[in-house]
Design a protein around this motif. Structure first.
Motif, PDB file in Angstrom:
ATOM      1  N   ILE A 131       0.644  -1.173  -0.107  1.00 31.21           N
ATOM      2  CA  ILE A 131      -0.097   0.098   0.080  1.00 31.21           C
ATOM      3  C   ILE A 131       1.009   1.177  -0.020  1.00 31.21           C
ATOM      4  O   ILE A 131       1.791   1.246   0.837  1.00 31.21           O
ATOM      5  CB  ILE A 131      -0.800  -0.004   1.062  1.00 31.21           C
ATOM      6  N   TYR A 141       2.499   5.074   0.153  1.00 35.10           N
ATOM      7  CA  TYR A 141       2.502   6.239   1.071  1.00 35.10           C
ATOM      8  C   TYR A 141       1.834   7.378   0.097  1.00 35.10           C
ATOM      9  O   TYR A 141       2.224   7.264  -1.014  1.00 35.10           O
ATOM     10  CB  TYR A 141       3.808   6.802   1.338  1.00 35.10           C
ATOM     11  N   HIS A 164       4.468   7.672  -9.046  1.00 33.14           N
ATOM     12  CA  HIS A 164       5.276   7.460 -10.276  1.00 33.14           C
ATOM     13  C   HIS A 164       5.475   6.162 -10.855  1.00 33.14           C
ATOM     14  O   HIS A 164       4.672   5.122 -10.505  1.00 33.14           O
ATOM     15  CB  HIS A 164       6.647   8.029 -10.338  1.00 33.14           C
ATOM     16  N   THR A 214       4.814  -2.049  -9.873  1.00 33.85           N
ATOM     17  CA  THR A 214       4.366  -3.067  -8.859  1.00 33.85           C
ATOM     18  C   THR A 214       3.314  -3.547  -9.160  1.00 33.85           C
ATOM     19  O   THR A 214       2.820  -4.747  -9.080  1.00 33.85           O
ATOM     20  CB  THR A 214       4.774  -2.696  -7.447  1.00 33.85           C
ATOM     21  N   ASP A 257      -1.113   3.591   2.150  1.00 35.33           N
ATOM     22  CA  ASP A 257      -0.816   3.890   3.485  1.00 35.33           C
ATOM     23  C   ASP A 257      -0.847   5.223   4.214  1.00 35.33           C
ATOM     24  O   ASP A 257      -0.119   5.951   3.607  1.00 35.33           O
ATOM     25  CB  ASP A 257       0.508   3.209   3.370  1.00 35.33           C
ATOM     26  N   GLY A 275       8.442  -3.994  -3.625  1.00 33.27           N
ATOM     27  CA  GLY A 275       9.880  -3.609  -4.043  1.00 33.27           C
ATOM     28  C   GLY A 275      11.021  -4.122  -3.170  1.00 33.27           C
ATOM     29  O   GLY A 275      10.652  -4.305  -1.910  1.00 33.27           O
ATOM     30  N   ASP A 295      13.156  -2.656  -1.586  1.00 38.02           N
ATOM     31  CA  ASP A 295      13.323  -1.658  -0.466  1.00 38.02           C
ATOM     32  C   ASP A 295      12.653  -1.914   0.777  1.00 38.02           C
ATOM     33  O   ASP A 295      12.959  -1.443   1.961  1.00 38.02           O
ATOM     34  CB  ASP A 295      12.903  -0.212  -0.780  1.00 38.02           C
ATOM     35  N   TRP A 310      14.622  -2.304  -8.799  1.00 37.02           N
ATOM     36  CA  TRP A 310      14.380  -0.665  -8.842  1.00 37.02           C
ATOM     37  C   TRP A 310      14.568  -0.240  -9.922  1.00 37.02           C
ATOM     38  O   TRP A 310      15.663  -0.408 -10.965  1.00 37.02           O
ATOM     39  CB  TRP A 310      15.388  -0.270  -7.632  1.00 37.02           C
ATOM     40  N   TRP A 311      13.913   0.757 -10.571  1.00 43.21           N
ATOM     41  CA  TRP A 311      13.857   1.354 -11.667  1.00 43.21           C
ATOM     42  C   TRP A 311      14.681   2.747 -11.706  1.00 43.21           C
ATOM     43  O   TRP A 311      14.381   3.366 -10.699  1.00 43.21           O
ATOM     44  CB  TRP A 311      12.412   1.701 -12.320  1.00 43.21           C
TER      45      TRP A 311
HETATM   46  O1  ME8 Z   1       7.054   1.652   1.261  1.00 46.54           O
HETATM   47  N1  ME8 Z   1      11.322   1.120  -8.707  1.00 46.54           N
HETATM   48  O2  ME8 Z   1       5.254   2.809   0.283  1.00 46.54           O
HETATM   49  P1  ME8 Z   1       5.875   3.560  -0.783  1.00 46.54           P
HETATM   50  C1  ME8 Z   1      10.450   0.017  -8.470  1.00 46.54           C
HETATM   51  N2  ME8 Z   1       3.822   2.285   2.404  1.00 46.54           N
HETATM   52  N3  ME8 Z   1       9.640   0.174  -7.655  1.00 46.54           N
HETATM   53  C2  ME8 Z   1       9.482   1.095  -7.002  1.00 46.54           C
HETATM   54  C3  ME8 Z   1      10.102   2.448  -7.289  1.00 46.54           C
HETATM   55  C4  ME8 Z   1      11.176   2.415  -8.300  1.00 46.54           C
HETATM   56  N4  ME8 Z   1      11.812   3.361  -8.511  1.00 46.54           N
HETATM   57  N5  ME8 Z   1       9.712   3.743  -6.388  1.00 46.54           N
HETATM   58  C5  ME8 Z   1       8.598   2.899  -5.625  1.00 46.54           C
HETATM   59  C6  ME8 Z   1       5.765   1.913   1.156  1.00 46.54           C
HETATM   60  N6  ME8 Z   1       8.594   1.667  -6.079  1.00 46.54           N
HETATM   61  C7  ME8 Z   1       4.795   1.633   2.434  1.00 46.54           C
HETATM   62  C8  ME8 Z   1       4.328   0.177   2.199  1.00 46.54           C
HETATM   63  S1  ME8 Z   1       3.111  -2.182   2.671  1.00 46.54           S
HETATM   64  C9  ME8 Z   1       2.481  -2.952   3.951  1.00 46.54           C
HETATM   65  C10 ME8 Z   1       3.712  -0.492   3.009  1.00 46.54           C
HETATM   66  C11 ME8 Z   1       7.357   0.568  -5.456  1.00 46.54           C
HETATM   67  O3  ME8 Z   1       4.875   4.472  -1.292  1.00 46.54           O
HETATM   68  C12 ME8 Z   1       7.845  -0.840  -5.091  1.00 46.54           C
HETATM   69  O4  ME8 Z   1       7.037  -1.703  -4.996  1.00 46.54           O
HETATM   70  O5  ME8 Z   1       7.321   4.105  -0.615  1.00 46.54           O
HETATM   71  C13 ME8 Z   1       8.387  -0.332  -3.728  1.00 46.54           C
HETATM   72  O6  ME8 Z   1       8.393  -1.355  -2.632  1.00 46.54           O
HETATM   73  C14 ME8 Z   1       7.042   0.709  -3.430  1.00 46.54           C
HETATM   74  O7  ME8 Z   1       6.683   1.327  -4.521  1.00 46.54           O
HETATM   75  C15 ME8 Z   1       7.247   1.464  -2.269  1.00 46.54           C
HETATM   76  O8  ME8 Z   1       6.135   2.135  -2.080  1.00 46.54           O
END
Ligand code: ME8
Length: 517
Positions: free
Chosen positions: A11, A13, A19, A25, A50, A263, A265, A294-295
């Motif tokens: 979920i 943020y 983006h 994902t 989230d 991801g 991270d 990661w992209w």
């Molecule tokens: O971490 N390349 O939310 P978030 C590939 N709320 N995937 C990417 C990316 C990139 N450059 N940037 C973002 C959170 N993502 C928490 C998650 S779950 C219970 C809570 C994707 O908004 C990737 O899936 O920071 C990464 O894990 C997610 O966006 C992080 O989203």
């Protein structure tokens, strides 16, 4: 329908504009889910936002609005992203919804009843940007004297406050045992190794409540505390299914999830904290955590401050929806990092889609319509080596793709499908129906019909990746809506079946038309 299949995205943020990384994902989940649906699984696909935590509280203050106003506004952006990418989710959960808050409070109580939580004092480093705690070893001081987390570069601050703790340290051995017994639990294997060494290096109890701000779910019976946003967030996967309510049929049917796609991270949160919490609560564990790569953008990290965030909307407007979906799933080995470049996007789209697949459809189906009265006639397959080899290969295609999809090897599945397309192009060149037109009309019709049959199979398998384009190809072939799932894969086009006139599906891009950013 049998075989439940439950898949989730993280979920997201809501403090940021969605983006390409977020789209990636969600897209991977959508492809996986559509694939399982076509294989007649009873699928359930969850995504959402989230919406709690210090980061959101701070972002709202910066914008002079309340956190609730901020999350209402930004959550909408993620719903739009899903819509424009043709993401077919079944539910969109927001952690500020009462259904989630109630369920996560039940989860907290369940942990408490099992003595997995205790009250103490936390002192240590916290990074608001990552919403994560760090030890001394996990931080460094930059040239400018700023303390940051080594893994993410996010600034950290010293926090000292009363806090509830989760007994994470009790789960070190059980987790290691679990990873060993379930080698497919964390994928790909590089991530499994990374997580395993993280756990082996020792787990400390986890601070799971905060008192210094208020934007979160109150801890039951102690509302001076709000829950740590990650505990709150992770439970979305369960709360969305109606856990703990009178209507928990979805929970009964779909939990545990088949796949949490994330991801790299956030793999530690999903592969360490989350299973430990579920073990403590005596709830079943998800079957797989897949952490993709990661992209970057033209070789650079994607970040707001660098101003190189790829706007998904612009991408779709420039290249088209299905071309973009195809590129993202094909260009990079799923699981590895990847680089976005306009040049690569144009190259992929032109070579695979416009030239290979597009041309194959155009040249074969146009001839069928023009010279065979649109009619399929495969007749008896004799002993022509190429005919037999091509049909045999097409027959085996589903199984090969199925196996690759079970491992989330999207790029391999597509490579396999497009190898079939290339082979079929070689076949048409070799059999030269334009020559047969002058010498053997019956054989020409047979060759073109065999090609139409291969195109049908290819299009059936491409539906999860490019739903609109594959749908158009199946329309051209005049395939009934109920004959498009994988059970129809091995049914051959019947002699006498009539196809529709082909239309151009994938335009060619001129490289110079690509926007230069
Ligand atoms: O971490 N390349 O939310 P978030 C590939 N709320 N995937 C990417 C990316 C990139 N450059 N940037 C973002 C959170 N993502 C928490 C998650 S779950 C219970 C809570 C994707 O908004 C990737 O899936 O920071 C990464 O894990 C997610 O966006 C992080 O989203």
């Amino acid at each position: 329908m049998s075989n439940p299949y439950y898949i989730t995205t993280p979920i997201y943020y809501v403090n940021d504009k969605p983006h390409i990384g977020h789209a990636y994902t969600s897209l991977a989940c959508d492809v996986m889910c559509r694939f399982q649906k076509l294989a007649r699984h009873d699928t359930y696909f969850l995504t959402g936002t989230d919406e709690h935590g210090q980061k959101i509280e701070q972002a709202a203050a910066k914008n002079n609005i309340t956190p609730q106003q901020l999350v209402d506004r930004f959550s909408q952006n993620f719903k739009c992203l899903a819509k424009i990418f043709n993401i077919e989710h079944d539910d969109f959960i927001r952690t500020t919804e009462p259904r989630h808050k109630q369920a996560v409070q039940l989860f907290w109580q369940r942990l408490q009843e099992r003595q997995a939580i205790y009250l103490d004092k936390y002192s240590g480093w916290y990074a608001v940007r990552d919403e994560a705690f760090y030890t001394d070893k996990q931080i460094e001081t930059t040239d400018k004297g700023e303390k940051v987390a080594i893994a993410s570069g996010a600034p950290v601050e010293w926090v000292e406050e009363e806090s509830y703790f989760f007994r994470l340290s009790d789960y070190q051995e059980r987790l290691l045992q679990y990873y060993q017994n379930n080698p497919d639990f964390i994928m790909p294997s590089t991530r499994r190794n990374e997580v395993t060494s993280f756990v082996k290096s020792g787990l400390k109890d986890l601070s799971i409540s905060r008192t210094s701000f208020s934007w979160g779910v109150p801890v039951p019976n102690d509302d001076k505390h709000i829950m740590y946003v990650w505990l709150d967030a992770l439970f979305n996967y369960v709360s969305a299914l109606g856990y703990g309510t009178d209507d928990d049929a979805n929970y009964q049917r779909y939990w545990p999830a088949n796949l949490h796609m994330v991801g790299k991270d956030i793999v530690i949160f999903h592969a360490v904290y989350w299973p430990a919490m579920l073990m403590a609560a005596e709830l079943p564990l998800p079957k797989r955590i897949f952490a993709h790569g990661w992209w970057t953008n033209e070789g650079q990290k994607i970040s707001k401050s660098l101003g190189n965030v790829i706007d998904p909307l612009q991408l779709l407007e420039t290249y088209g929806l299905d071309q973009t979906r195809y590129f993202l799933m094909r260009e990079v080995s799923f699981g590895q990092d990847g680089d976005f470049s306009h040049e690569a996007m144009v190259r992929r789209s032109n070579s695979d889609l416009a030239n290979d697949l597009g041309n194959l459809c155009q040249r074969s189906l146009t001839m069928l319509v023009k010279h065979c009265d649109s009619e399929i006639k495969i007749g008896d397959i004799g002993d022509d080596v190429l005919d037999n080899a091509l049909l045999e290969r097409a027959h085996n295609l589903y199984q090969a793709v199925y196996e690759e999809m079970q491992e989330q090897a999207f790029h391999k599945a597509l490579a396999t499908i497009f190898a079939m397309v290339s082979e079929t192009n070689r076949y048409i060149d070799c059999k030269a129906p334009w020559v047969l037109r002058k010498t053997d009309l019956e054989r020409m019709q047979q060759v073109l019909s065999i090609i139409a049959e291969i195109i049908r199979r290819v299009a059936i398998l491409l539906q999860p990746f490019m739903p609109d384009a594959a749908g158009k190809i199946l329309d051209m072939l005049n395939i009934a809506p109920d004959a498009r799932d994988f059970t129809a894969f091995d049914e051959q086009l019947a002699d006498g079946h009539r196809i529709n006139p082909p239309v151009i599906i994938f335009p060619r891009f001129e490289a110079e038309n690509a926007p230069t950013e």
